[in-house]
Design a protein around this motif. Structure first.
Motif: not given
Length: 128
Positions: A46-47, A59-61, A101-105, A107-117
């Motif tokens: 979980e994020f 951005y916080y859970a 990959t992305h430049y700004s936070i 809603w998708n920043s809570k999705n683990g698939a958005a992260y590369d490393y």
């Protein structure tokens, strides 16, 4: 090769505090949105929190809002997670991650698939 190394986990009593650190190799941290995630035994990852490249946005859970604070030091290539008022339900392995990959936070920043490393994780146990 990009490496993220977490540290600072451990055993703490309910109501206590811990600060996690995530050290990044190279300049990956400077050019990435950084996030913290956690995974408890038997549960899905979980994020927890995310911070923008310039540290201007966070951005916080909902489960950690008001108790945890994410910050970063781009000079030291390190991102932090200050955890206060810890509860037993905060017990988990905590991972840091870099979104290169992305430049700004968003809603998708809570999705683990958005992260590369991803780092290998550090265990946090909250128990009396």
């Amino acid at each position: 090769q990009v490496q993220l190394v977490e540290s600072g986990g451990g055993l703490v009593q309910p109501g206590g505090s811990l600060e996690l650190s995530c050290a990044a190799s190279g300049d990956i941290l400077f050019n990435s949105i950084m996030g913290w995630f956690r995974q408890a035994p038997g549960k899905e990852r979980e994020f927890v929190a995310a911070i923008s490249r310039s540290a201007g946005g966070t951005y916080y859970a909902d489960s950690v809002k008001g108790r945890f604070t994410i910050s970063r030091d781009n000079v030291k290539n390190t991102v932090y997670l200050q955890m206060n008022s810890l509860k037993p339900e905060d017990t988990a392995v905590y991972f840091c991650a870099a979104d290169h990959t992305h430049y700004s936070i968003t809603w998708n920043s809570k999705n683990g698939a958005a992260y590369d490393y991803w780092g290998q994780g550090t265990q946090v146990t909250v128990s009396s």
